[in-house]
Write a protein that holds these residues in place. Structure first.
Motif, short mmCIF file in Angstrom:
data_model
loop_
_atom_site.label_atom_id
_atom_site.label_comp_id
_atom_site.label_asym_id
_atom_site.label_seq_id
_atom_site.Cartn_x
_atom_site.Cartn_y
_atom_site.Cartn_z
N PHE A 37 1.10 -1.44 0.02
CA PHE A 37 -0.04 0.20 0.39
C PHE A 37 0.81 1.06 -0.18
CE2 PHE A 37 -3.52 -3.51 0.96
CZ PHE A 37 -4.71 -2.52 -0.13
N ASP A 38 2.67 1.16 0.47
CA ASP A 38 2.97 2.25 -0.17
C ASP A 38 2.88 3.19 -1.60
OD1 ASP A 38 3.50 2.16 2.51
OD2 ASP A 38 5.65 0.67 2.24
N VAL A 39 2.99 1.60 -2.11
CA VAL A 39 3.12 2.25 -3.66
C VAL A 39 1.08 2.39 -4.32
CG1 VAL A 39 2.97 1.30 -6.01
CG2 VAL A 39 4.35 -0.12 -4.38
N ILE A 40 0.17 2.16 -3.75
CA ILE A 40 -0.52 1.96 -4.11
C ILE A 40 -1.09 3.47 -3.49
CG2 ILE A 40 -3.19 2.00 -3.40
CD1 ILE A 40 -2.65 -0.87 -3.08
N LEU A 41 -0.87 4.20 -2.67
CA LEU A 41 -0.67 5.43 -2.46
C LEU A 41 -0.35 6.64 -2.46
CD1 LEU A 41 -1.97 4.90 1.51
CD2 LEU A 41 -3.25 5.13 0.54
N GLY A 42 1.49 5.79 -2.77
CA GLY A 42 2.03 6.91 -3.33
C GLY A 42 1.68 7.20 -4.71
N TYR A 43 1.68 6.03 -4.93
CA TYR A 43 0.57 6.63 -7.08
C TYR A 43 -0.66 7.10 -7.33
CZ TYR A 43 2.31 4.75 -11.41
OH TYR A 43 2.76 4.52 -12.32
N HIS A 44 -1.16 6.84 -5.86
CA HIS A 44 -2.70 8.15 -5.78
C HIS A 44 -2.55 9.34 -5.13
CE1 HIS A 44 -6.52 9.14 -5.40
NE2 HIS A 44 -6.61 8.70 -3.53
N ILE A 45 -1.07 9.55 -4.74
CA ILE A 45 -1.40 10.96 -4.41
C ILE A 45 -0.39 11.85 -5.17
CG2 ILE A 45 -0.53 12.00 -1.79
CD1 ILE A 45 -1.25 9.39 -0.46
N CYS A 46 0.73 11.33 -5.43
CA CYS A 46 1.30 12.15 -6.51
C CYS A 46 0.49 12.90 -7.30
CB CYS A 46 3.07 11.10 -6.35
SG CYS A 46 3.92 10.26 -5.42
N PRO A 47 1.47 14.71 -6.90
CA PRO A 47 0.90 15.30 -8.08
C PRO A 47 1.06 14.97 -9.17
CG PRO A 47 2.05 16.43 -6.57
CD PRO A 47 2.00 15.09 -6.62
N ALA A 48 2.25 14.51 -9.73
CA ALA A 48 2.30 14.45 -11.40
C ALA A 48 3.32 12.95 -12.21
CB ALA A 48 3.86 15.42 -11.28
N VAL A 49 2.90 13.30 -13.11
CA VAL A 49 3.37 11.45 -13.78
C VAL A 49 4.76 11.13 -12.97
CG1 VAL A 49 4.42 10.43 -15.58
CG2 VAL A 49 2.20 12.27 -15.48
N THR A 50 4.85 9.97 -12.28
CA THR A 50 6.21 9.35 -11.68
C THR A 50 6.30 8.16 -11.74
OG1 THR A 50 5.76 11.19 -9.64
CG2 THR A 50 6.33 9.38 -9.25
N GLY A 51 7.78 7.83 -12.03
CA GLY A 51 7.71 5.84 -12.55
C GLY A 51 8.53 5.49 -11.25
N PHE A 52 8.25 4.55 -11.08
CA PHE A 52 8.80 3.82 -10.05
C PHE A 52 9.94 2.69 -9.96
CE2 PHE A 52 4.09 5.63 -8.15
CZ PHE A 52 4.43 5.31 -7.11
N LEU A 53 10.78 2.61 -8.89
CA LEU A 53 11.38 1.33 -9.42
C LEU A 53 11.02 0.26 -8.60
CD1 LEU A 53 15.37 3.05 -8.47
CD2 LEU A 53 13.73 2.27 -11.30
N SER A 54 10.46 -0.49 -9.42
CA SER A 54 9.63 -1.98 -8.79
C SER A 54 10.97 -3.42 -8.86
CB SER A 54 8.84 -2.20 -9.89
OG SER A 54 7.89 -3.86 -9.24
N LYS A 55 9.77 -4.65 -8.48
CA LYS A 55 11.16 -5.69 -8.73
C LYS A 55 10.44 -6.80 -9.75
CE LYS A 55 8.83 -7.45 -5.10
NZ LYS A 55 8.65 -8.47 -4.02
N LYS A 56 11.70 -6.92 -10.10
CA LYS A 56 11.35 -7.40 -11.29
C LYS A 56 9.96 -8.63 -11.50
CE LYS A 56 13.17 -9.01 -15.87
NZ LYS A 56 13.27 -7.89 -17.16
N THR A 57 10.05 -8.90 -10.60
CA THR A 57 8.60 -9.86 -11.28
C THR A 57 7.33 -9.50 -10.91
OG1 THR A 57 8.24 -9.50 -8.35
CG2 THR A 57 9.49 -11.95 -8.58
N PHE A 58 6.64 -8.24 -11.11
CA PHE A 58 5.89 -7.25 -11.31
C PHE A 58 6.38 -7.04 -12.73
CE2 PHE A 58 6.30 -5.75 -6.75
CZ PHE A 58 5.05 -5.89 -6.78
N GLU A 59 6.76 -7.18 -13.38
CA GLU A 59 6.99 -7.67 -15.08
C GLU A 59 6.52 -8.58 -15.92
OE1 GLU A 59 10.49 -5.78 -18.46
OE2 GLU A 59 11.40 -7.54 -16.74
N LYS A 60 6.36 -9.42 -14.95
CA LYS A 60 6.10 -10.87 -15.45
C LYS A 60 4.05 -10.51 -15.27
CE LYS A 60 10.56 -13.40 -13.87
NZ LYS A 60 10.53 -14.70 -13.63
N VAL A 61 3.32 -9.94 -14.63
CA VAL A 61 2.24 -10.08 -14.26
C VAL A 61 1.71 -9.26 -15.53
CG1 VAL A 61 0.41 -8.99 -13.06
CG2 VAL A 61 2.48 -9.54 -11.72
N PRO A 62 0.31 -10.26 -16.59
CA PRO A 62 -0.20 -9.92 -17.64
C PRO A 62 -1.08 -8.51 -16.97
CG PRO A 62 -0.27 -12.28 -17.28
CD PRO A 62 0.27 -11.36 -15.56
#
Length: 317
Positions: A157-182
């Motif tokens: 939920f850090d990611v969920i809330l961070g994404y929801h709250i940040c006011p401008a376009v923001t990219g996240f550094l994430s784990k490789k495993t999420f790249e496999k989620v269709p």
């Protein structure tokens, strides 16, 4: 609701009969008290076998009702959140084509629309999950340039809330495993997310350089320098390499404190539970203005700032 009412009725009866025999005590599990209490009722048992069967039936009924209550009240949030995310990922597929067309004429508009779509969806997930969150310090985010958000990491939920709250376009550094989620991976790539391997330094270095290019293009990046979620709620050390995104580009660092997000999911995973969460954006830090040890070990410097604020915010939840 019927099961819920029956559950409470039986529990009240068990407490009444238990207290009558002076056996209802906090040191006994409720099911033990319940069984003992019910067995004190004058029933025409003709053998110990009949009494044993009676006890087993009582235990079975108790746990069936308890399980129904859990599924009805507690797991419902988890089921609804997963269902919504699945529906969103499927229904939003046509939006990819729309964004592609928009991007041919206005890349910035495409980025903003794509980001707002995901930010909205994560806002719905937070609402379904019963997250009551406070946001402080949005005024500390520079509005005329890209920034590097640095946050502590306790929960998804850090990611969920961070994404929801940040006011401008923001990219996240994430784990490789999420790249496999269709489907999800498409949205993440579209929104400038990069997937670190943590096992291939050369590949990860290329991604760090790519993230630096994003920042130079005006895209903010969000990093959790601990590298993984805390399993205890305590902060781990920050990886200094994460801060190269700031030192190499000169962009401001915005420390972000997530307080009590672990209580939403990780504390009782896989159940999602209502929780009071605080998200605080601290004053931005100019990496070029730092001196001495603070400049040499900027990760430790930012770590201490966030840790001190977390201690204060933990008193408010």
């Amino acid at each position: 609701m019927l099961l819920n009412g029956l559950y409470h009725l039986l529990l009240i009866l068990s407490k009444f009969s238990g207290s009558f025999l002076n056996i209802y005590d906090k040191k006994y599990p409720p099911v033990v008290v319940f069984v003992i209490s019910c067995n004190t009722i004058k029933l025409p048992f003709k053998s110990h076998v009949a009494m044993l069967l009676h006890s087993l039936i009582i235990i079975s009924v108790y746990y069936i009702i308890e399980l129904s209550y859990i599924l009805e009240v507690i797991m419902l949030r988890t089921i609804l959140a997963i269902t919504f995310v699945t529906i969103f990922l499927i229904v939003s597929i046509p939006i990819w084509g729309i964004l592609f067309i928009v991007g041919l004429f206005n890349k910035h508009a495409k980025d903003v629309i794509g980001y707002k779509c995901v930010a909205w969806a994560f806002g719905v997930v937070a609402f379904i999950s019963g997250v009551k969150y406070e946001v402080h310090g949005l005024e500390n985010i520079p509005k005329d340039k890209a920034v590097l958000y640095i946050g502590n990491h306790q929960s998804f939920f850090d990611v969920i809330l961070g994404y929801h709250i940040c006011p401008a376009v923001t990219g996240f550094l994430s784990k490789k495993t999420f790249e496999k989620v269709p489907l999800l991976n498409v949205w993440m790539k579209m929104n400038y997310c990069l997937f670190l391997t943590r096992t291939d330094p050369r590949q990860d270095l290329k991604l760090i350089i790519k993230a630096q290019e994003f920042i130079k293009q005006g895209i903010s990046m969000f990093v959790f320098p601990e590298g993984t979620r805390s399993k205890t709620g305590e902060m781990a050390e920050f990886h200094e390499a994460s801060f190269k995104l700031s030192t190499k580009t000169g962009c401001p660092i915005v420390p972000v404190c997530f307080t009590n997000t672990r209580a939403v999911l990780e504390a009782q995973q896989p159940r999602i539970k209502r929780a009071h969460v605080i998200v605080r954006f601290l004053p931005s830090i100019d990496p070029n203005a730092l001196e001495g040890d603070n400049k040499k070990r900027i990760g430790l410097y930012v770590h201490d700032i966030i840790e001190k604020q977390l201690i204060e915010d933990s008193k408010l939840v």
